[in-house]
Design an enzyme around this catalytic site. Structure first.
Site, PDB file in Angstrom:
ATOM      1  N   LEU A  96      16.679  84.218  68.765  1.00 52.92           N
ATOM      2  CA  LEU A  96      15.853  83.323  69.584  1.00 52.92           C
ATOM      3  C   LEU A  96      14.615  84.094  70.032  1.00 52.92           C
ATOM      4  CD1 LEU A  96      18.489  81.380  71.724  1.00 52.92           C
ATOM      5  CD2 LEU A  96      17.785  81.056  69.354  1.00 52.92           C
ATOM      6  N   ASP A  97      13.515  83.856  69.336  1.00 51.28           N
ATOM      7  CA  ASP A  97      12.291  84.624  69.550  1.00 51.28           C
ATOM      8  C   ASP A  97      11.602  84.222  70.852  1.00 51.28           C
ATOM      9  OD1 ASP A  97       9.977  86.308  68.581  1.00 51.28           O
ATOM     10  OD2 ASP A  97       8.981  84.343  68.675  1.00 51.28           O
TER      11      ASP A  97
END
Length: 584
Positions: free
Chosen positions: A239-240
């Site tokens: 999850l950037d």
């Protein structure tokens, strides 16, 4: 878990997330839509996920790479990558993080134009699935923002169609003084739309426009994207920049409670599809804040150990491990069902925010100056009050370890291997950047061509140029790959290196960094001892306290350890893995 129990849980999470939002639909209806979008039916819910399960072990090693880090002629780069993996990494790497492989407009992939397709310059979904067949596939979910050239943002400008209401806007007169930023560019992008002038929120750059998760259609769109990636073989989700997901004007807009609950909601949905799928949060923030993303073993399965790169590199160039040791003693053991993701190099630079509060300002300043002396570039951020502070150091790990604060020396390869030996033995899953595996040096030409500091560590290798270097015993690339591969193979065979095996920090002075690992069944012990200085060091056997009834072996050198000796001699940057059992 029955459909009703899952539905009630998702509804409860939505009630929390949207408590202060006037939703266009009841949360009951939204919960049903989310469950259906992820592809779940009542028949899928006979067996609920088992809490606190570890879906990883000591054999897990993740390689981080761009889809085109290695190319050859007109061959699709993803095909070339697959060939490279099978030839050079078959017995070492079992999972691959392919950095964003979607069409993009900037930031080397992290400004996504289309989440549902593969960048044609890299290959196609068949190529992705071919890699996923043999390796655990880790894919990015670039969830905070997308490209200003996306169809969604074009529709926002037109004021109609999908995406027309997906983006967060604010007013220039709003109090935005508390907003935490990783960049120094203006936060708001003035944009002319069919609905008049809008000021779009841009945490990172004006080509990366932030989503407005107050709109549930944004959440639904990302659950649909997650479903697609799972169908294509994804087993790990990164999850950037997720810490910035939820915004509330008048706050710092980072790590908000709603952000944590969105991650927990995504976890709830994914683990009912496949409980072995792992969520990793990428939150480049101070250590104490980073740890909160574990939740209560109900949020991220794994978190990036962002403090490790600056602390470990600083340890090796300063010849003093006290800061690394103090940090390691303060780190809570990850409970079952969670684990750390350890890395010391990535496509980004060496982040300095995670070192705040761990290294003094003077230490950080000295560290920055040493890295600049070794050819590194510095990226800056705006702190509260508008002051510029160093945000990250841009340099390849190989060049970062070319010497000490005294300057370059002859120990570069040994120091580099020592860094990885320390990381590979630690509690958690190791991630190794492709350019670390290859011993790549700074790419100044790419920096000049792109104008971006991060390009220094994003070389694109031509396989026809790389292979002779990897096959030559005299090249740095061969030496690094050979020695790292040997260490990885040893690590993968040891139960005491399970990501959740017991870890205890040893007190061996400031020039010797050591820790003890014990397997989950308590049968194997490994004392990991590293000389982090450029001078030979002596370790008293009594300080390690090896059990006299066991036979001990250094797993690295394959030498038996005589308990009759009073001490161990460690050469500069030598690591010993002292074990009472050998599983290789």
């Amino acid at each position: 878990m029955t459909w009703k129990l899952l539905h009630d849980k998702v509804k409860h999470q939505l009630d929390f997330i949207y408590a202060d939002v006037d939703l266009p639909m009841p949360t009951e209806e939204l919960a049903t839509s989310l469950i259906q979008t992820i592809g779940l039916e009542a028949s899928d819910l006979d067996k609920p996920p088992t809490p606190h399960s570890n879906y990883w072990d000591e054999e897990d090693i993740i390689m981080i790479t761009y889809g085109d880090s290695i190319i050859e002629g007109d061959e699709r780069p993803l095909v070339t990558l697959n060939r490279f993996l099978h030839r050079y990494c078959k017995n070492t790497i079992n999972k691959v993080h392919i950095l964003p492989f979607f069409p993009y407009s900037s930031d080397d992939g992290f400004s996504v134009i289309d989440y549902s397709s593969v960048n044609e310059s890299l290959g196609n979904w068949d190529d992705i699935e071919a890699i996923a067949k043999d390796y655990g596939l880790m894919t990015d979910l670039v969830i905070n923002h997308c490209s200003a050239r996306s169809a969604w943002f074009s529709n926002f400008i037109k004021g109609e169609g999908p995406g027309s209401d997906f983006f967060f806007t604010a007013d220039p007169t709003d109090d935005l003084s508390m907003v935490t930023r990783p960049r120094i560019s203006p936060l708001l992008r003035e944009t002319e739309t069919a609905n008049g002038t809008q000021y779009v929120w841009c945490t990172f750059s004006h080509d990366q426009v932030d989503f407005d998760f107050r709109n549930p259609k944004v959440l639904l769109a990302f659950i649909e994207i997650i479903k697609l990636y799972i169908d294509k073989g994804a087993k790990l989700f990164r999850l950037d920049a997720v810490a910035f997901l939820w915004k509330i004007v008048g706050t710092n807009c980072i790590n908000l409670d709603q952000t944590h609950e969105v991650i927990r909601l995504i976890r709830t949905l994914i683990e009912h599809v496949d409980p072995s799928i792992i969520i990793i949060t990428e939150t480049n923030i101070p250590n104490r804040e980073n740890l909160t993303y574990f939740g209560n073993a109900n949020e991220a399965h794994s978190i990036y150990n962002f403090s490790l790169p600056p602390l470990l590199v600083n340890t090796l160039v300063s010849g003093d491990c006290k800061y690394l040791k103090n940090w390691m003693m303060s780190m809570p053991p990850a409970q079952n069902g969670t684990t750390y993701f350890n890395f010391i190099a990535s496509h980004d630079g060496i982040g300095l925010r995670p070192a705040e509060g761990l290294l003094s300002d003077d230490e950080i300043s000295d560290f920055v100056h040493t890295m600049q002396h070794f050819g590194g570039k510095i990226s800056w951020r705006a702190s509260e009050g508008g002051q510029q502070k160093p945000y990250e150091i841009n340099i390849t790990l190989f060049d970062a370890l070319q010497g000490t604060i005294k300057g370059p020396d002859k120990w570069q390869v040994d120091r580099f291997i020592c860094a990885h030996a320390i990381m590979l033995g630690m509690e958690g899953i190791p991630g190794i950047y492709v350019h670390s595996l290859l011993g790549t040096s700074n790419d100044y030409e790419k920096v000049a061509n792109t104008g971006q500091n991060r390009s220094i560590n994003r070389r694109r290798w031509d396989l026809s140029e790389l292979e002779p270097l990897l096959d030559s015993p005299y090249s740095q690339h061969h030496k690094v790959l050979t020695r790292l591969s040997q260490l990885i193979r040893v690590r993968k065979a040891q139960p005491a290196f399970h990501p959740n095996a017991t870890q205890f920090t040893l007190q061996l002075g400031n020039q010797i960094f050591g820790y003890w690992r014990q397997s989950l069944d308590r049968k194997q012990s490994i004392f990991c001892v590293s000389n982090i200085s450029d001078e030979e060091q002596t370790v008293l056997m009594s300080d390690i306290n090896l059990i006299g009834t066991d036979n001990w072996l250094d797993l690295v050198s394959r030498q038996e350890i005589s308990l009759s000796s009073a001490f161990l001699q460690l050469k500069p940057y030598q690591t010993m893995w002292l074990s009472n059992q050998d599983f290789e």
